[in-house]
Enzyme design. Sequence first.
Site, PDB file in Angstrom:
ATOM      1  N   HIS A 128     -61.703  59.053  12.294  1.00  0.00           N
ATOM      2  CA  HIS A 128     -61.630  58.163  13.441  1.00  0.00           C
ATOM      3  C   HIS A 128     -60.312  58.258  14.177  1.00  0.00           C
ATOM      4  O   HIS A 128     -60.105  57.560  15.151  1.00  0.00           O
ATOM      5  CB  HIS A 128     -61.830  56.732  12.961  1.00  0.00           C
ATOM      6  CG  HIS A 128     -60.823  56.312  11.933  1.00  0.00           C
ATOM      7  ND1 HIS A 128     -60.932  56.682  10.619  1.00  0.00           N
ATOM      8  CD2 HIS A 128     -59.695  55.594  12.034  1.00  0.00           C
ATOM      9  CE1 HIS A 128     -59.912  56.180   9.946  1.00  0.00           C
ATOM     10  NE2 HIS A 128     -59.144  55.525  10.784  1.00  0.00           N
ATOM     11  N   CYS A 129     -59.376  59.101  13.740  1.00  0.00           N
ATOM     12  CA  CYS A 129     -58.041  59.119  14.344  1.00  0.00           C
ATOM     13  C   CYS A 129     -57.726  60.404  15.095  1.00  0.00           C
ATOM     14  O   CYS A 129     -57.593  60.410  16.314  1.00  0.00           O
ATOM     15  CB  CYS A 129     -56.976  58.901  13.259  1.00  0.00           C
ATOM     16  SG  CYS A 129     -56.818  57.200  12.715  1.00  0.00           S
ATOM     17  N   ILE A 130     -57.575  61.493  14.356  1.00  0.00           N
ATOM     18  CA  ILE A 130     -56.997  62.703  14.942  1.00  0.00           C
ATOM     19  C   ILE A 130     -57.839  63.294  16.065  1.00  0.00           C
ATOM     20  O   ILE A 130     -57.291  63.749  17.069  1.00  0.00           O
ATOM     21  CB  ILE A 130     -56.703  63.738  13.843  1.00  0.00           C
ATOM     22  CG1 ILE A 130     -55.656  63.167  12.895  1.00  0.00           C
ATOM     23  CG2 ILE A 130     -56.208  65.042  14.444  1.00  0.00           C
ATOM     24  CD1 ILE A 130     -55.261  64.104  11.779  1.00  0.00           C
ATOM     25  N   GLU A 145     -59.843  55.806  13.311  1.00  0.00           N
ATOM     26  CA  GLU A 145     -58.960  55.720  12.731  1.00  0.00           C
ATOM     27  C   GLU A 145     -59.482  55.834  12.235  1.00  0.00           C
ATOM     28  O   GLU A 145     -60.077  55.861  12.107  1.00  0.00           O
ATOM     29  CB  GLU A 145     -58.006  55.980  12.120  1.00  0.00           C
ATOM     30  CG  GLU A 145     -56.755  56.283  12.439  1.00  0.00           C
ATOM     31  CD  GLU A 145     -57.219  56.273  12.137  1.00  0.00           C
ATOM     32  OE1 GLU A 145     -57.276  56.247  12.474  1.00  0.00           O
ATOM     33  OE2 GLU A 145     -56.792  56.433  12.389  1.00  0.00           O
ATOM     34  N   GLU A 197     -60.287  54.122  11.936  1.00  0.00           N
ATOM     35  CA  GLU A 197     -59.881  53.963  11.504  1.00  0.00           C
ATOM     36  C   GLU A 197     -60.339  52.560  12.203  1.00  0.00           C
ATOM     37  O   GLU A 197     -60.371  52.052  12.060  1.00  0.00           O
ATOM     38  CB  GLU A 197     -59.295  54.410  11.387  1.00  0.00           C
ATOM     39  CG  GLU A 197     -58.353  54.892  12.196  1.00  0.00           C
ATOM     40  CD  GLU A 197     -58.019  55.404  12.703  1.00  0.00           C
ATOM     41  OE1 GLU A 197     -58.463  55.802  12.639  1.00  0.00           O
ATOM     42  OE2 GLU A 197     -57.470  55.650  12.781  1.00  0.00           O
TER      43      GLU A 197
END
Length: 629
Positions: free
Chosen positions: A312-314, A596, A598
């Site tokens: 969910h982030c990068i 993320e 997250e």
Amino acid sequence: MSENSLNPEEKRQDEKEKQAQTPGEHRGRKQQRLKQLYPKPQHTTLQCIHDRSLKAVVIGLGYVGLPMAVEMAQSGYQVHGIDIDAGKVAKLRAGHSYIIGIEDEVLQTLLEANLLTAGTDYAAVAGADVIVICVPTPLTDKHQPDISYISSAVGGMTPYLQQGSLVILESTTYPGTTEEHVKQPVEAARGWTAGEHFYVCYSPERVDPGSVHYGVKNTPKIIGGSTPACLSYGTQFYGSFLNEVVPVSSTTVAETAKLFENTFRSVNIALVNELTPACEQMGVDIWEVLQAAATKPFGYMPFYPGPGIGGHCIPIDPIYLSWAANRQGSELRFIELADATNRQMPEHVVQRAAALLEQRGHSIRGARVVLAGMAYKKDIDDLRESPALDVFRLLSAAGADVVFTDPMVPVFRQDDGSMLQSRPASPELWTWADLVIITTDHSAFDYQEMADHAPLIFDTRNATAGCRGNNIVVLGQPERHDHGRAHSFGQEKGTEGDADAQSEHLKHAGHEKHVEYEEVVEDAELAETEHVEHEEQGMEKEEFQDTEHEASGSKGHSNSGQTTREKDSAGADVKGQNERYPGTKRESVPSGEGAENENGESHGIQDDAWADQDVKNVHGKTGDGYGES
């Protein structure tokens, strides 16, 4: 507070104002100055924090929200969780966890103590002192920030918000979101002023799914406030149950810090991913290079190659930062280049896999390929933006017969809506395959057993380091030409044109994942050759698949039709999956956070058997992000 509590300088200023103003004007200015010196919530808030009488609501019970709610409750606060997924709420009320790292026993203890409750109704906000928003912030189909879940949460809670409440946004988002989409809507709807009638902060989540070292409590917590009074309230609250709080000057600084953290990772992973094919061609082992470089005790941090990035982030956060910069007229070219580089890795993996098969006399069309691992990261069950999903699509589009095995993910939904079952990791599965691709390096896999039985392994994670066998090829290691030369992707002997056509088709599939794949047309000679090959292999293949079908026949399922706020894996028949996959830890495939990060809420569960979801939620809203969180 009396006039005697003012210092001498303030008294002199007060006397001057008395002479220059009417009594009413003087009293107003004095009250305003005292409010600035002593923000209203300080005394009552400190007492509520000290005796744990403060009540909190967490909106969004995914990978971020539920761990935060549990941490608050374990510190003695009474916490109520809100999620639109009625099935998830039912599981929580029954004391069953769907998040790795949170055990059923912990939930049951908090439920029995009435420290943790859950529901779907925003009316619970009326009894809360602190409201923490942990909903997902994905990308739209146009690759732009989607903050609709934040707006929905703010709209749902605002009618019930009480004066003096603290609202904290934790969802990863672009700089300015907290002010524009949390503070201002509440002020407009209620006629309040932030810092006086209610308080607003931004504190980005920092969840590392599956980590045994860092959790909510021991990860430093950044926080910014809309006003000094807001920051004071938020810092005191988080500081009461977390090890370290890091206050910053504004909500926008806190928002930008979160985006930069993951942009830093995206850019550096892209650098390694770009170097990987070059090392393969130059005859250099990139894993040895990285190991050597990591011995430098200063000025260096190791990053490693893989089949792509996900979570969910990068794949998402850098796009939020780039979009925000573009909105102000700036261009962040590093971010765009890194995103493009990382999104090319699944294509590179499939191209190398095809070349490896060609070296051994197999066409990728009709080849039996096993993907070992579908989750985006080791030892977790999260499919969001997983590069394995894209490797699966590309292989299928090229005509390969693809199955998967994953001890953490019992099933996932394919693009056509059908559910694909995980196969048990076994010597029979490895022997059946023409090629095994290690896409996720789960600890549960027996890699030596895999090497002992699989005819060919392509390891994209260096998980087989130390294993015996000359049938292992590792991503980033020098190319081996066992048969004198490496053939091009999709190339049978004497079929140069078809190889080019498949290569172009693969490239198209890697960048346009939501279009329907067309069958690659091969010439009659190749089709005849493969027909004979399939006839020879048919009995073995059908026997294996029929056996597996009987062992893992899936039951029917249905969607709730409710839009999810999480990007998580599809669910499974709980009883059946536990019998078929005893190594699977979860009772059903847990929901992800839109976080993320997250960040949030999830799909509804139609019944106890299935935790289903829409195919685009399995693959991510954009479908073009990959890999690591």
